[in-house]
Motif scaffolding. Sequence first.
Motif, short mmCIF file in Angstrom:
data_model
loop_
_atom_site.label_atom_id
_atom_site.label_comp_id
_atom_site.label_asym_id
_atom_site.label_seq_id
_atom_site.Cartn_x
_atom_site.Cartn_y
_atom_site.Cartn_z
N TYR A 93 -13.06 -4.88 2.85
CA TYR A 93 -12.40 -4.23 1.71
C TYR A 93 -11.37 -5.18 1.11
O TYR A 93 -11.11 -6.27 1.66
N ILE A 101 -13.48 -11.61 6.33
CA ILE A 101 -14.74 -11.08 5.81
C ILE A 101 -15.91 -11.85 6.40
O ILE A 101 -16.91 -11.27 6.85
N VAL A 119 -18.04 -0.76 3.89
CA VAL A 119 -17.80 -1.72 2.82
C VAL A 119 -17.40 -0.96 1.55
O VAL A 119 -17.95 0.10 1.24
N ARG A 123 -17.59 -4.77 -3.18
CA ARG A 123 -17.97 -5.91 -2.34
C ARG A 123 -19.48 -6.04 -2.16
O ARG A 123 -19.96 -7.05 -1.65
N THR A 126 -21.31 -9.10 -4.03
CA THR A 126 -20.76 -10.45 -4.01
C THR A 126 -21.78 -11.38 -3.36
O THR A 126 -22.61 -10.96 -2.55
N PHE A 129 -21.69 -11.35 0.49
CA PHE A 129 -22.31 -10.18 1.12
C PHE A 129 -23.83 -10.21 0.95
O PHE A 129 -24.58 -9.90 1.87
N LEU A 383 -12.26 -9.99 -7.88
CA LEU A 383 -12.13 -9.45 -6.52
C LEU A 383 -11.01 -10.11 -5.71
O LEU A 383 -10.97 -9.96 -4.49
N THR A 513 -12.18 -6.43 -11.05
CA THR A 513 -13.52 -6.27 -10.49
C THR A 513 -14.56 -7.09 -11.24
O THR A 513 -15.72 -7.15 -10.84
#
Length: 645
Positions: A93, A101, A119, A123, A126, A129, A383, A513
């Motif tokens: 987060y 992360i 999550v 995220r 991204t 991820f 982010l 964001t």
Amino acid sequence: MSPSPTEFAPLALLREHWGHEKFRPGQEDIINSVLNGHDTLALLPTGGGKSICFQVPALARPGICIVVSPLIALMKDQVDNLRRRGLKAEAIYAGMSHQEIDHALDNCVYGRNVKFLYVSPERLLTELFQVRVAKMHVGLLAVDEAHCLSQWGYDFRPPYLRIAELREKLPPGTPVIALTATATAQVQADIVEKLRFRPGFGVFRQSFARPRLSYSVLQTEDKLRRLLEVLRGVGPDKTGIVYARTRRQTEDTATFLQQHRFSAAAYHAGLPAEKRTKVQQDWIQDRTRLIVATNAFGMGIDKPTVRLVLHLDAPDTLEAYYQEAGRAGRDGLNAFAVLLAGPNDSDELRRRTNQSFPPLDTVKRVYQALANYSQTAVGGGELAAFEFDMQQFAETYRIKAVDAHNSLKILQREGFVQLNEAVNQPARVHLILSHQDLYAFQVANAQHDLLIKALLRLHGGELFSDFQTISENALATHLRRSVVEVRQQLRYLHTAGILHYQPRQESPQALFTTPRYDASKLPLDQVKMTAARDLARAKTQAVAQYLSGTRCRQILLLTYFDEADPARCGICDICLAEKKAAQAAPAPSLREPILTQVRQGALAPRELLAAFAPKDATAVTATVRELVDRGELAYAADGRLVMGV
């Protein structure tokens, strides 16, 4: 060796990990739907046990469960609860370092028996991820607070709309379960569409009725006096939540209650993290009976013995009211949800709703100010979370606080920024050198030897395998140094590549964001914003109708949530008033039979009663009293009933 069929049986898992002997109503059907591979929408009332509905099937299925959740505090709470039960869980987060992360995702990819990855929605897509999730063995996707998917809901979050894209990257046939406690029929349809549910999906809905929760709206011009009356009626030893709209109001009300010898404390996001934690724990453990809070309090807290939830002001939506009121009586015993309404409250609600949509140029000005505040250049900042103080922000850029707040809410709803509540995140450390290399560093750098030894002595060898929560204060006390010196040394060791250090965080945060736009070119959708304003006005009108309604409160709420043919509760203020009126009024069906009996000749009261069924005795007596008062009957000198003059 494959597990035996009973090893992953849902009921066995429930008993092993949660200690419950049986599922709550509706939970088992939802779990079986997921285990049969169906996409599933679960609508359970507040306190209905939503988390069990995805946690149990996640344990029963092979692979990891990805849980999408919008609230950091809720994520942290669920991860901590799972870990206490011996179940491995990770969370990603805003506010976490890149190293944290990266480490959490590695744990999910390379085993270590991690079963749950929580999550936040922003995220999900991204690059970091996306690369890692392709390597994970994902067995289930759970979407908590699924109403955030819908623009017709009360808490729309644009990043939620991208969850369906994640489905395409998961193994074929991976089921999704969406869960919410508040969704109209329109919102339910939106969830199914936006998550691209496959044919054969299941929708499981429990009634939102709470049979032993009494709803009341009390009209008053003196809310504090009426608050005292309600608390004394419920009982001073009962546990309760009093919701206030502002931080100042929570503190003033808590002080007022203390002055009247009630055990009360204030809670809001502006309190220091340690203070918030202490207030919350004192209330959970019954050292404090009443907590006076803003709506920042309550989400994720499972205290079943709350007997009263009282609102000093109406929330902006019935969805919010239902969730907050539903924190009372989760143990299934009698409880009360009371809303105090002043003479101008409905007008004030409408004024606030209109005020919450400032002009476009104000919204763009606030966006530019946020970029200046965070020192984020055009095209950057996506982010990257930063500490955010609303009051300082408004004062620095000479923006009215109400305009700053409402503009940021619009920017969040349009998907450009995100505001995160203050979460108490202790400092974390992960030693990244091997034992041998760390020892060599200590020998060569004696000035850091004592701190490293203190870390290992206080927090153990687990520091080598994962991030561990540390206490900077405990380290300072142990080393007889100041906390400032300890933090400076930890930052140096972080920069030197000896360890990863994430300092303590306890402030609200904000983030962009998307890559930051030039404010003048911010692509705000005027049509969507107008639709959002119209929806907000409709929701405000529904609250106003609840405040002034003359129907059963439960029927009003359940009708709002599109529940078919809701039954009267019999225990709200409207139902109780109707019962009282019915008992006090003469029964129309008995008036003529009584008058007919007396017309035939004077009767003693007992003789009149003998002419009716025993079950009607109370009603006959009440009707006779009313007829005498109205002069239709009279008592003769000998006590017998005769016709009135």
